[in-house]
Design an enzyme around this catalytic site. Structure first.
Site, PDB file in Angstrom:
ATOM      1  N   GLU A  69     -10.348  -2.677   4.294  1.00 55.59           N
ATOM      2  CA  GLU A  69      -9.037  -2.111   4.612  1.00 55.59           C
ATOM      3  C   GLU A  69      -8.925  -0.708   4.007  1.00 55.59           C
ATOM      4  OE1 GLU A  69      -6.228  -6.012   4.782  1.00 55.59           O
ATOM      5  OE2 GLU A  69      -6.533  -5.277   2.772  1.00 55.59           O
ATOM      6  N   ASP A  86       0.785  -1.243   0.000  1.00 54.10           N
ATOM      7  CA  ASP A  86       0.000   0.000   0.000  1.00 54.10           C
ATOM      8  C   ASP A  86       0.824   1.306   0.000  1.00 54.10           C
ATOM      9  OD1 ASP A  86      -1.464  -2.159   0.843  1.00 54.10           O
ATOM     10  OD2 ASP A  86      -2.163  -1.249   2.687  1.00 54.10           O
TER      11      ASP A  86
HETATM   12  C1  FRU Z   1      -3.740  -3.781   2.702  1.00 55.88           C
HETATM   13  C2  FRU Z   1      -3.084  -4.171   4.017  1.00 55.88           C
HETATM   14  C3  FRU Z   1      -3.456  -3.196   5.098  1.00 55.88           C
HETATM   15  C4  FRU Z   1      -2.318  -3.333   6.061  1.00 55.88           C
HETATM   16  C5  FRU Z   1      -1.159  -3.535   5.133  1.00 55.88           C
HETATM   17  C6  FRU Z   1      -0.077  -4.426   5.683  1.00 55.88           C
HETATM   18  O1  FRU Z   1      -3.094  -4.229   1.572  1.00 55.88           O
HETATM   19  O2  FRU Z   1      -3.457  -5.484   4.344  1.00 55.88           O
HETATM   20  O3  FRU Z   1      -4.715  -3.427   5.668  1.00 55.88           O
HETATM   21  O4  FRU Z   1      -2.166  -2.189   6.854  1.00 55.88           O
HETATM   22  O5  FRU Z   1      -1.668  -4.114   3.957  1.00 55.88           O
HETATM   23  O6  FRU Z   1       1.041  -4.436   4.864  1.00 55.88           O
END
Ligand code: FRU
Length: 740
Positions: free
Chosen positions: A456, A286
Site C-alpha cells: 500500500e 493515512d
Molecule cells: C492504508 C490503507 C490504504 C487505503 C486506506 C483506506 O492504511 O489501507 O491502502 O487507501 O488505508 O483508508
C-alpha cells in the site's frame, strides 16, 4: 344488571377474545438432531442444526431452545442453501430469529407458490439473533416455502436462523426506512454515538434530494460514548431529513439527535498528543495529499468525521507554515457515487497541464466503491474547496481488486507526471502528460522485499547520497508482514529513468522504522529547498480501531526529514525530526555523566511540571557491556524499556508493562530493531503523552510506538545485566510545549 349476569358477560367476552387471538404456530424450531424434511445443498449448514457457535466462531446468542441453523460449518467460505417443507400460510405474520452477515448472498426468503415475495438480509453483522417479521396477510391460505441461503465467502459470510413461526402480531422491533426531519435553526445536528455499537446506514436528504452518500454511523443503541456533529449551517431555516435504513424500537440514540450551535467535547482527553498532529475529532489513518503551496504545507488525511472508528473515508485537511503548528480546516473531499475517498497525493499544476487552471492544486486519489479506481479533484483557492473532475475515474483496471494509493510527482527529465500505484503485491508505475490519461510503464516488486501482506501507499523520490550522487528511494507500506507484526513501511534504493525503477542489490527487506506505529507514511511534494519531508500514521492496523481514546483515534508521527546515510557497508534511509521542532523546547535540564553498574541507577523526576511531553538527548557508551538499557517509569509502577543487546546486536523495546493493553491481544509486544555496530549511540527520543519516537545515530534506526500509561512517565531508570559499566553522557531533557 345482576351481578351473576355481569360475571357471565365478562366470562363470555374473555372466551371470545381468546378464540380470536389465535395461538402462534411454530413452523420450524430446529430442535432436532436433523433438518426434518428440509432439502439441503452445499456444506455450510452441516448435517443438523448447531447447538451454538461452531469452531472459530464468536459466541452466538439470542436463539430459542437448544439448537439453531448456523451456516458457519467449515468457516465463512463454505456455501449452501436449504429449502423448507411446504406449509400453508394461516396467520398475518411470519416471525423468525435471524443473525449473521449482511452480504448480498446471505439471506432468508419466502416463496409463495414458486414466487419469491420476501428476501431478508440481517440489518447488522452480529452473532446475536433478533426477531424479524414478514407481513403475509395477502397470502393467507396459500402454500409457501422458506429458503435459507449462504453463498457468501469471506468475512461475515454466514447466516443464523431459528424459530420460524406464524402469528397474529409482528415480533420485530426493527423499523425499516425510518426518517426524521428537522427544521434547521442551528449550526449542527449532534448525533450520539456508541463506539462499539453496530453501524446504522444513514443518508442526509432534503426533500427527495440526497445530500450525502450512505454514511455508516454507530448511532447509540444502549449508551452514549460521545457525540459527532453534522454541519447543517448552510440549511438554516430549511428542512433536513435523516433517513435510516432501519432503527430498532427502544434504541436510545435516535430520539436524542438534536440541534446545537456549538460542538463541545474534551479536546484534552488524557491520551491526546500535545504536539503531534491529530484530527480535531474522529478517526484518522493515512496522511494524504501532502503538498507545499504558497508558503503552506498541506496535510490531508484519511478521516471519518462521523465517529472514532474507520468508516466513511473523507480527506480531512489541515495547513501549517512550519510543520509544527497546524490549522484544522473543513474536510476537503467527501465520498461520492464512485466510492469513498481513499489515500492519494496532491500536486501543484504550475503549467496547467491538466487544463483545470494554472497553479491548480490537484488531488489524485483512489475512489473506493465497487472497484478501486483513481480520480482527480482540483482547487483554485489553495485547497479550501475542491471540485471533482467530471471525467472521473481517470484510471481503472478490470481485474485488480487492490489498486490504490496513487502518489504522483512531476518528473522533470521526461517532462511527465509519474504515478506510483499499489497493485496487490507490486508497485506499478504510470505516466501522463496531463494527469488525465495514464499509461502503464513498468511494475516492480516481484520476488524482492517483504511480501507478508498487501502493498500500500508507495512513494518514489530522489535523494542525494553522502558523496553527492542521486539515488531513488521507493517507500512501500505493507500490512500485515511488518518486522514486529502488523503494519510497517519498507523501502528500496535504486535508479529510476522516468519509466522503470531498478533496485540496487541490498539486503531487503529494509524498514523505515522498527517500531509498531509508523505506517502508510509518504513525503511532501514541492517542499522548499529540496527537502524530503515525511510524515507517517502513528498506529498499526493490528489494533488501530481499539486503542483507548474517545473523541479522536490515532495521530501522525512527527514530521521527519529523510536522508541517505552509509551504515554497515551500504546506504540506508535515515529519518530525522525536522529542525522546526526545536521551537517547542521549553526548559532544559542537563544531567551529569553517569556510569551504570549492574546495580543500576535512576532519576525520579526528570523535570518539574512534566506533563508527559519532552525530548531527551543523550549518548550511550556500551564500554563492552553486552546487555543494558534504559526505561521510563511512573508512579503506578509502569515502565517503557529500551534494551541494547550487543550479543544479538538488537535493540528491544518492551511496552508490555507500559500501561493499558486490555483492548487488543496484539498490543503488548516487544519489538526489535537491528543495533548498528558502533562504539557509542547518539539517542534522541520524543515523548508525547502516549507515544515515544526513538532516533538512534541521526535516525539511522528509528522506533515509533504508542502506549497508554496510567500516569506520566516522570522518571528514568538505567539498568545493566553485566559486570561492565556502561556510560550515559551529554544527557539533556527539554520540556516541549503544546501546539494548541
Ligand atoms: C492504508 C490503507 C490504504 C487505503 C486506506 C483506506 O492504511 O489501507 O491502502 O487507501 O488505508 O483508508
Amino acid at each position: 344488571m345482576k351481578l351473576t349476569n355481569f360475571c357471565w358477560l365478562l366470562f363470555s367476552s374473555f372466551v371470545l377474545l381468546y378464540s380470536c387471538a389465535k395461538r402462534d404456530v411454530v413452523l420450524f424450531d430446529f430442535e432436532n438432531k436433523g433438518y426434518q424434511g428440509w432439502m439441503l445443498q452445499g456444506e455450510a449448514f452441516g448435517e443438523a442444526p448447531a447447538t451454538g457457535p461452531l469452531e472459530g466462531q464468536l459466541p452466538v446468542a439470542g436463539f430459542a431452545g437448544e439448537r439453531l441453523v448456523n451456516s458457519f460449518h467449515g468457516g465463512d467460505d463454505m456455501c449452501g442453501e436449504m429449502y423448507s417443507p411446504e406449509f400453508v400460510i394461516e396467520r398475518d405474520y411470519i416471525n423468525f430469529l435471524l443473525g449473521g452477515g449482511m452480504g448480498a448472498d446471505v439471506f432468508i426468503a419466502l416463496e409463495v407458490e414458486g414466487k419469491r415475495v420476501f428476501e431478508t438480509h440481517p440489518v447488522v453483522e452480529s452473532e446475536t439473533l433478533q426477531w424479524y417479521s414478514w407481513n403475509v396477510e395477502e397470502y393467507l391460505g396459500r402454500k409457501a416455502v422458506v429458503k435459507i441461503v449462504d453463498n457468501q465467502r469471506g468475512g461475515w459470510g454466514h447466516i443464523l436462523v431459528d424459530q420460524i413461526e406464524q402469528g397474529d402480531k409482528a415480533k420485530s422491533v426493527i423499523m425499516p426506512d425510518y426518517e426524521k426531519t428537522f427544521a434547521i435553526t442551528q449550526k449542527y445536528l449532534l448525533i450520539p454515538i456508541e463506539d462499539k455499537g453496530p453501524e446504522s446506514q444513514v443518508v442526509i436528504r432534503q426533500g427527495t434530494k440526497r445530500l450525502s452518500e450512505t454514511l455508516y454511523i454507530r448511532v447509540a443503541q444502549t449508551q452514549i460514548d460521545y457525540w459527532v456533529p453534522i454541519d447543517v449551517e448552510a440549511y438554516k431555516s430549511q428542512n433536513i431529513t435523516l433517513w435510516f435504513q432501519h432503527v430498532k424500537a427502544g434504541d436510545i440514540g435516535f430520539p436524542r439527535i438534536c440541534q446545537s450551535d456549538s460542538f463541545e467535547f474534551d479536546y484534552a482527553e488524557p491520551y491526546r498528543p500535545a504536539y503531534h498532529f491529530s484530527p480535531y475529532y474522529g478517526w484518522t489513518n493515512d496522511p494524504n495529499g501532502m503538498v507545499y503551496q504558497d508558503g503552506k504545507y498541506h496535510l490531508f488525511y484519511q478521516h471519518n468525521p462521523y465517529g472514532s472508528m474507520w468508516a466513511n473515508m473523507h480527506w480531512g485537511h489541515a495547513v501549517s507554515e512550519d510543520l509544527v503548528h497546524w490549522q484544522h480546516l473543513p474536510a476537503a473531499l467527501a465520498p461520492d457515487d464512485l466510492g469513498s475517498i481513499f489515500s492519494g497525493s496532491a500536486v501543484v499544476d504550475a503549467d496547467n497541464t491538466a487544463g483545470l487552471g494554472k497553479g491548480a492544486l490537484i488531488a489524485i486519489f483512489t475512489s473506493s466503491g465497487k472497484r478501486q479506481t483513481q480520480s482527480l479533484a482540483y482547487s483554485m483557492d489553495g485547497g479550501r474547496t475542491f471540485t471533482k473532475y467530471a471525467g472521473n475515474p481517470v484510471l481503472t483496471d478490470a481485474d485488480m481488486i487492490d489498486f490504490r494509493d496513487p502518489k504522483v510527482f512531476w518528473h522533470e527529465d521526461s517532462k511527465r507526471w509519474v504515478m506510483s500505484l499499489a497493485t496487490s503485491q507490486t508497485i506499478s508505475f504510470y505516466n501522463s502528460a496531463d494527469l488525465k490519461t495514464w499509461m502503464k510503464q513498468s511494475e516492480f516488486g516481484e520476488g524482492v522485499g517483504a511480501h507478508g501482506g498487501v502493498w500500500e501507499c508507495p512513494d518514489l523520490f530522489p535523494l542525494q547520497t553522502p558523496d553527492g550522487k542521486t539515488k531513488w528511494v521507493l517507500l512501500v507500506s505493507i500490512n500485515p508482514g511488518g518486522p514486529n507484526g502488523g503494519s510497517a513501511t519498507q523501502y528500496f534504493i535504486g535508479d529510476f529513468d522516468g519509466k522503470t525503477f531498478k533496485a540496487d542489490a541490498l539486503p531487503y527487506p529494509l524498514w523505515l522504522d522498527y517500531g509498531r506505529d509508523n505506517y502508510a507514511g509518504v513525503t511532501w511534494n514541492n517542499a522548499p529547498h529540496g527537502r524530503r519531508v515525511f510524515i507517517g500514521w502513528m498506529s498499526n492496523w493490528d489494533y488501530a480501531n481499539q486503542v483507548p481514546t474517545v473523541h479522536f483515534r490515532n495521530a501522525m508521527t512527527l514530521p521527519r526529514e529523510l536522508f541517505l546515510q552509509n551504515s554497515g557497508g551500504h546506504l540506508v534511509l535515515a529519518s530525522r525530526p525536522v529542525d522546526e521542532l526545536t521551537q517547542l523546547r521549553g526548559q532544559v535540564v542537563s544531567f551529569p555523566i553517569q556510569r551504570i553498574s549492574s546495580k543500576g541507577a535512576s532519576i525520579d523526576n526528570l523535570f518539574e511540571g512534566n506533563t508527559g511531553c519532552f525530548e531527551l538527548e543523550m549518548v550511550v557508551v556500551p564500554n563492552g557491556a553486552s546487555k543494558f538499557g534504559f526505561g521510563f517509569v511512573n508512579s503506578k509502577g509502569e515502565c517503557l524499556n529500551y534494551t541494547f543487546d550487543r550479543e544479538k546486536m538488537c535493540l528491544e523495546l518492551d511496552r508490555s508493562k507500559a500501561g493499558r493493553s486490555d483492548f487488543s491481544g496484539k498490543f503488548a509486544t516487544v519489538s526489535q530493531a537491528p543495533l548498528p555496530a558502533c562504539s557509542e549511540y547518539r539517542i534522541q527520543l520524543f515523548m508525547d503523552k502516549s507515544s515515544a519516537e526513538l532516533f538512534v545515530n541521526d535516525g539511522e534506526v528509528t522506533m515509533t510506538d504508542v502506549f497508554f500509561s496510567s500516569d506520566v512517565f516522570a522518571g528514568m531508570r538505567f539498568f545493566s545485566s553485566d559486570l561492565c559499566n556502561w556510560t550515559v553522557k551529554d544527557m539533556k531533557v527539554y520540556s516541549l510545549e503544546k501546539i494548541r
